[in-house]
Design an enzyme around this catalytic site. Structure first.
Site, short mmCIF file in Angstrom:
data_model
loop_
_atom_site.label_atom_id
_atom_site.label_comp_id
_atom_site.label_asym_id
_atom_site.label_seq_id
_atom_site.Cartn_x
_atom_site.Cartn_y
_atom_site.Cartn_z
N CYS A 124 -1.69 -6.19 7.40
CA CYS A 124 -2.19 -7.49 6.96
C CYS A 124 -1.04 -8.31 6.41
CB CYS A 124 -3.28 -7.31 5.90
SG CYS A 124 -2.75 -6.44 4.41
N HIS A 174 6.19 -0.74 -0.50
CA HIS A 174 6.03 -1.82 0.49
C HIS A 174 7.03 -2.93 0.21
CE1 HIS A 174 4.38 -5.01 2.83
NE2 HIS A 174 3.40 -5.40 2.02
N CYS A 188 4.01 -10.45 4.61
CA CYS A 188 4.14 -9.00 4.78
C CYS A 188 4.36 -8.59 6.23
CB CYS A 188 2.88 -8.30 4.27
SG CYS A 188 2.56 -8.51 2.52
#
Length: 417
Positions: free
Chosen positions: A402, A372, A92
């Site tokens: 994160c 996302h 991510c």
């Protein structure tokens, strides 16, 4: 040390990341990347023969996403063949890392004009088998299936980790739902007021028609009652027998044997599954002046941190502290905070641990409302922070998130002009 300037930032709107259902799902990931690369080129009258490198982020580098999108999308966008490209994976966090790496090459004095960004087509990766999507990491978790790694650092599913962290921190369902509602409300206001208009570029179909020119994921009709009615998404998954009595919950309990927890996260307070891409133009001061480019911001500092991979999601706080120290700033100097809402508990813990003013955090909503697109999100958030600094007149923005494996990159930017 040479300054690294952010000249421009663009992104696509985010489309719903479901095969055959999202407005972008029929397109190739390379097409999305080429869209933002072409926009960066055209908006800045860029001589692409002078682009030293294109540093791109894509998390699931398999199939259509597995052929160095940084290079191939540049060719699709009509860039000169001299413009090289590479693609990275920090799960991510890659979209922040691509910008950090681009800034580093400029700050070192070795390169003068670099483009950073990322792409993720989650509607495509959803079609991949779990084993294929996770490469050598089997579907027991990001580490499970690798016996040596599991023995040292047992790893679980991210959603289950979010629920475990909520229990450890005493963050209840009401708190995560409240944050999710705020995210939807802020995103709705930002969209209605055109706060994303400067950065968002439409995506066109190959025939020239518009595929998507607005955010497709937000649910402005969301209410507190509606959120409260949703069933937790990861409770049953936590206890599902993955084989040999191994469960995602037991993976966490191998490190935290006294911890028991229930599910608090669901579709409404977790990040949305979407498709998207973003790009930023990073140059040296000399290059900007020579080519008449007006810098919008400079990169003040960047940092990377690793944390407990078993809980996986807790690195943003130490990453923020580390990058603030590198920048010589305190939390009170930051006007705009962007912390990716992978799960509501990540942002809620971040705010509580750093004792932040909530009005400065995710001012225009976050991933719970907007989605996302894994490898692209960090680059999107840097552009979002920059736009907000310009809108509000703030000076410093801090972006972090994160990443799987218990990591977090971070960056501090300063608005110029």
């Amino acid at each position: 040390m040479t300054e690294a300037y952010i000249i421009d930032a663009v992104r696509t709107p985010r489309g719903i990341g479901k095969p055959g259902k999202g407005a972008l799902s029929h397109l190739h990931p390379q097409h999305l990347a080429a869209t933002v690369l072409k926009a960066i080129k055209d908006r800045n009258n860029l001589n692409t023969a002078e682009v030293d490198d294109i540093i791109w982020s894509t998390s699931t580098q398999k199939g259509k996403q597995g052929t160095d999108l940084g290079r191939m999308a540049a060719l699709s966008a009509g860039y000169d063949v001299k413009a090289s490209g590479t693609t990275l994976d920090r799960f991510c966090g890659g979209g922040i890392s691509s910008v950090n790496f681009a800034a580093a090459t400029v700050m070192s004095g070795m390169e003068d004009c670099v483009i950073a960004g990322g792409t993720e087509m989650m509607s495509y990766t959803a079609t991949l088998a779990a084993e294929e999507a996770n490469a050598g990491l089997k579907p027991l978790g990001m580490g499970a299936g690798n016996a040596a790694l599991d023995e040292i650092h047992p790893q679980s599913h991210q959603g289950v980790c979010g629920d475990a962290i909520a229990a450890i921190e005493g963050i209840d369902r009401a708190a995560v739902d409240a944050l999710a509602l705020v995210s939807q409300q802020r995103a709705d206001k930002a969209i209605r007021e055109g706060r994303f208009a400067k950065s968002v570029v439409p995506v066109h179909n190959p025939d020239g028609s518009v595929a998507l020119d607005h955010e497709e994921f937000p649910r402005p009709e969301t209410t507190a009652e509606g959120l409260a009615s949703l069933k937790p998404s990861f409770g049953a998954l936590a206890d599902f027998d993955l084989g040999g009595g191994v469960t995602f919950k037991k993976q966490i309990q191998r490190r935290y044997p006294d911890l028991d927890f229930e599910g608090v996260h669901h579709a409404g307070n977790s990040s949305g599954v979407v498709d998207g891409a973003a790009a930023l133009l990073i140059t040296s001061k000399d290059y900007a002046e020579k080519n008449g480019l007006k810098p919008r911001a400079r990169v003040v500092a960047y940092a990377n941190v690793g944390d407990d991979p078993t809980l996986m999601l807790n690195a943003p706080v130490p990453a923020a502290k580390k990058v603030l120290a590198k920048a010589g700033l305190t939390k009170d100097d930051i006007d705009v905070w962007e912390i990716n809402e992978a799960f509501a508990v990540v942002a809620e813990k971040f705010i509580r641990d750093l004792d932040l003013d909530r009005e400065k955090v995710n001012i225009n909503g976050g991933a719970m409302a907007l989605g996302h697109p894994i490898g692209a999100t960090g680059s999107i958030l840097i552009g979002t922070a920059l736009d907000e600094l310009e809108r509000s007149g703030g000076r410093y923005g801090l972006v972090t998130m994160c990443a799987a494996g218990g990591m977090a990159p971070a960056i501090v930017i300063e608005r110029l002009g």
